[in-house]
Structure formats: structure tokens, C-alpha cells
Design a protein around this motif. Structure first.
Motif, PDB file in Angstrom:
ATOM      1  N   GLU A 131       0.852  -1.194   0.000  1.00  0.00           N
ATOM      2  CA  GLU A 131       0.000   0.000   0.000  1.00  0.00           C
ATOM      3  C   GLU A 131       0.878   1.230   0.000  1.00  0.00           C
ATOM      4  O   GLU A 131       2.014   1.208   0.479  1.00  0.00           O
ATOM      5  CB  GLU A 131      -0.913   0.006   1.226  1.00  0.00           C
ATOM      6  N   ILE A 132       0.346   2.305  -0.551  1.00  0.00           N
ATOM      7  CA  ILE A 132       1.055   3.589  -0.537  1.00  0.00           C
ATOM      8  C   ILE A 132       0.095   4.647  -0.016  1.00  0.00           C
ATOM      9  O   ILE A 132      -0.971   4.874  -0.604  1.00  0.00           O
ATOM     10  CB  ILE A 132       1.567   3.965  -1.935  1.00  0.00           C
ATOM     11  N   ASP A 133       0.485   5.266   1.091  1.00  0.00           N
ATOM     12  CA  ASP A 133      -0.320   6.335   1.678  1.00  0.00           C
ATOM     13  C   ASP A 133       0.229   7.680   1.234  1.00  0.00           C
ATOM     14  O   ASP A 133       1.438   7.928   1.322  1.00  0.00           O
ATOM     15  CB  ASP A 133      -0.287   6.264   3.213  1.00  0.00           C
ATOM     16  N   ARG A 134      -0.659   8.536   0.773  1.00  0.00           N
ATOM     17  CA  ARG A 134      -0.272   9.880   0.352  1.00  0.00           C
ATOM     18  C   ARG A 134      -0.558  10.859   1.476  1.00  0.00           C
ATOM     19  O   ARG A 134      -1.584  10.762   2.149  1.00  0.00           O
ATOM     20  CB  ARG A 134      -1.065  10.249  -0.897  1.00  0.00           C
ATOM     21  N   HIS A 135       0.354  11.815   1.663  1.00  0.00           N
ATOM     22  CA  HIS A 135       0.211  12.765   2.768  1.00  0.00           C
ATOM     23  C   HIS A 135       0.184  14.206   2.266  1.00  0.00           C
ATOM     24  O   HIS A 135       0.771  15.089   2.864  1.00  0.00           O
ATOM     25  CB  HIS A 135       1.344  12.572   3.778  1.00  0.00           C
ATOM     26  N   GLY A 136      -0.488  14.447   1.172  1.00  0.00           N
ATOM     27  CA  GLY A 136      -0.560  15.797   0.637  1.00  0.00           C
ATOM     28  C   GLY A 136       0.708  16.134  -0.112  1.00  0.00           C
ATOM     29  O   GLY A 136       1.805  15.746   0.285  1.00  0.00           O
TER      30      GLY A 136
ATOM     31  N   GLY B  92       8.685  -5.911   7.324  1.00  0.00           N
ATOM     32  CA  GLY B  92       9.415  -4.737   7.761  1.00  0.00           C
ATOM     33  C   GLY B  92       8.538  -3.527   7.980  1.00  0.00           C
ATOM     34  O   GLY B  92       7.345  -3.525   7.656  1.00  0.00           O
ATOM     35  N   PRO B  93       9.125  -2.475   8.525  1.00  0.00           N
ATOM     36  CA  PRO B  93       8.365  -1.256   8.850  1.00  0.00           C
ATOM     37  C   PRO B  93       8.039  -0.426   7.618  1.00  0.00           C
ATOM     38  O   PRO B  93       8.632  -0.611   6.546  1.00  0.00           O
ATOM     39  CB  PRO B  93       9.318  -0.505   9.787  1.00  0.00           C
ATOM     40  N   ASP B  94       7.096   0.507   7.769  1.00  0.00           N
ATOM     41  CA  ASP B  94       6.773   1.450   6.712  1.00  0.00           C
ATOM     42  C   ASP B  94       7.969   2.375   6.467  1.00  0.00           C
ATOM     43  O   ASP B  94       8.778   2.620   7.362  1.00  0.00           O
ATOM     44  CB  ASP B  94       5.559   2.295   7.093  1.00  0.00           C
TER      45      ASP B  94
END
Length: 297
Positions: free
Chosen positions: A197-202, A213-215
Motif C-alpha cells: 500500500e502507498i499512503d499519500r500525505h498531501g 518490515g516497517p513502513d
């Protein structure tokens, strides 16, 4: 019968139409209004239009073409093409039959988004393919690169002109030992595991989530999904193609002519290297000029 029908009215197609219109050749441009870079907020590297929204640039170009009486812009899809040099026929989606002596194919390509949540939503903003298009705005920041094959190693070296903070995501691929050794020498970390998954933060920022593993948070993520031509007209015509790491491109000669006489191609559809609005524009202009010159008597 018109002189030239141009199929695809983005940067390449309109640039070709401009040259032909200035030569007073009769031109029809067929376009569906879905340029490849419509997801980008700004377009960069095009002289005189740097940092403008791409759709604004195209709208301005269409307004400028209105002063040329021999250019006709038509909002329609080309469904089929038949004929030969000096007598091509194009059938449109609304049932119109058009004829022309020459064709220019500039209908571009469509990027095939991977089945990763957040990828398609971030495409063109937090996830981009081209450092020449977006690198300057995020220079010196933390970049991420999704490995897509041996060509990614060239990207690693290319990116050094913009940043010395780069993380490579293997995304489940086997990276050859010699390339891993070179990455280690360059102090570039390789993150193992598949991207889930890829989260966008603006803005450009994104967080890459992995199955192990971690993000990992990056300021911008570069990726090169495979693409395919936006239409299949070249297949029905039997035009020669070139295999590239990311898809196929039409094979053209130094005059932008395809393997079939009288048919030219420009833009991302015929660019196996690094596509951009700059290269699309000059290729379209040259296709228009060479098409015009081929009709001289």
C-alpha cells in the motif's frame, strides 16, 4: 479529402497540426481529451510554459490553432484506419468517414497501474516517473525508487544530479549481486519485501507499506509501471514496433515515418526512451513537417 489526419491531440498532435496549418495544409485532429499527463498538477521543462498545468497549456494551444483556417479540431475517437499512402480512410466513433493523404499517429500510451492500494490515487503527484518533469521541485529531499528492472540502475545514477538521499524498493524483484554491490558502494539502502500500500500525505510525500518490515516515508516516490498504446490502430495496420522495458513503441525512421509509407508517429507512442512534453512537442512538429514535405510535387 484532407492532407493529413492526426489521431491524438495532445502535445505531439497539436505541434504537428501547427506546422501543417502554417503550411496551409488541410488538417483534421481527432482527440478524446484524455492526455497521459492529465493527472499532473504542473508540467515542467517546456520552454515558455514551465510550471503551468498541462491542461491549461493544451487549452491555450487549441486557442492559438483557431487562427489557422485549414486546421479542424474534432472531439472524436478514431475507430479504424484503412487504405494506403495518398488515400487513407479513418472511421470515427460517431460514424464519420474521413479521408486524407497522410496520417500522423499521436494517440499516446496509457500507464497500467499496479494493483496496489493508493498507487493510482497518488499517480502524478506523490508517485511520478520522470525526474526531468518533477525532480527540480523536490531536489535534495528523500526520494524513493521502485525497482522495475535493469533500467532502474540507470535511474539510480541519473537521480544523483537531484538528490543524494535515495531509497530503493526491491518490491519482490531479484536484484543482481553486481548491482547490489554498486548500490552499497553508493550508500543507497535497498528495502526488501513487496509493496502492499502507498499512503499519500498531501503534496509529494508518501509512505510505502510493505509485507515485511516497517513502513518507509519518502518525500517523493518514482515508479515506472508498464504502459500500453492508448489505441490499437497500429496493430490493425501491422506497423512495426520496438520492445522496451516498459512496453512497446512504434518504430519510426529519422523522418518520423512508420513502417507503412505515409503514416507518421510522434509522442509517447513512438518514444522508447524518456517521454516528456518537450520531446513530444518536437517530435510532433517534425512529423508534421516531414508529412508536409512528402506531399510536395
Amino acid at each position: 479529402m484532407d492532407d493529413v489526419i492526426i489521431i491524438g491531440g495532445s502535445f505531439a498532435g497539436l505541434a504537428g497540426a501547427l506546422q501543417l496549418g502554417r503550411a496551409r495544409r488541410k488538417v483534421i485532429v481527432l482527440d478524446t481529451g484524455l492526455p497521459r499527463n492529465r493527472f499532473a498538477g504542473h508540467s515542467h521543462g517546456l520552454l515558455g510554459h514551465d510550471h503551468k498545468p498541462p491542461l491549461d497549456i493544451l487549452a491555450e494551444a487549441r486557442q492559438q490553432l483557431a487562427r489557422y483556417p485549414t486546421i479542424r479540431l474534432v472531439n472524436a475517437r478514431a475507430d479504424s484506419v484503412s487504405g494506403a499512402v495518398d488515400d487513407f480512410s479513418v472511421l470515427t466513433g460517431d460514424g464519420a468517414s474521413l479521408g486524407a493523404r497522410r496520417l500522423i499517429l499521436s494517440y499516446g500510451v496509457a500507464d497500467q497501474m499496479p494493483d496496489v492500494p493508493g498507487f493510482a490515487e497518488g499517480w502524478g503527484t506523490s508517485i511520478v516517473p520522470c525526474p526531468y518533469c518533477d525532480g527540480f521541485e523536490v531536489a535534495g529531499q528523500h526520494w524513493g525508487l521502485v525497482w522495475s528492472g535493469p533500467q532502474s540502475h540507470n535511474q539510480v545514477r541519473l537521480f544523483h544530479d537531484w538528490t543524494d538521499r535515495l531509497t530503493l524498493f526491491a518490491d519482490g524483484h531479484d536484484i543482481p549481486p553486481d548491482i547490489r554491490a554498486d548500490l552499497a558502494r553508493r550508500n543507497i539502502p535497498v528495502v526488501e519485501g513487496r509493496i502492499t500500500e502507498i499512503d499519500r500525505h498531501g503534496g509529494h510525500s508518501a509512505t510505502v507499506k510493505l509485507d515485511t518490515g516497517p513502513d518507509v516515508a519518502v518525500d517523493i516516490l518514482f515508479a515506472h509501471p508498464r504502459n500500453k498504446p492508448s489505441a490499437s490502430l497500429h496493430e490493425s495496420l501491422g506497423l512495426a514496433t520496438v520492445d522496451t522495458p516498459l512496453g512497446i513503441a512504434l518504430k519510426v525512421d529519422e523522418r518520423r515515418e512508420t513502417s507503412m509509407p505515409g503514416i507518421y508517429a510522434a509522442g509517447d507512442l513512438a518514444n522508447p526512451l524518456m517521454p516528456s512534453v518537450t520531446t513530444a512537442s518536437w517530435q510532433g512538429a517534425m512529423a508534421g513537417i516531414f508529412a508536409q514535405q512528402s506531399m510536395l510535387v
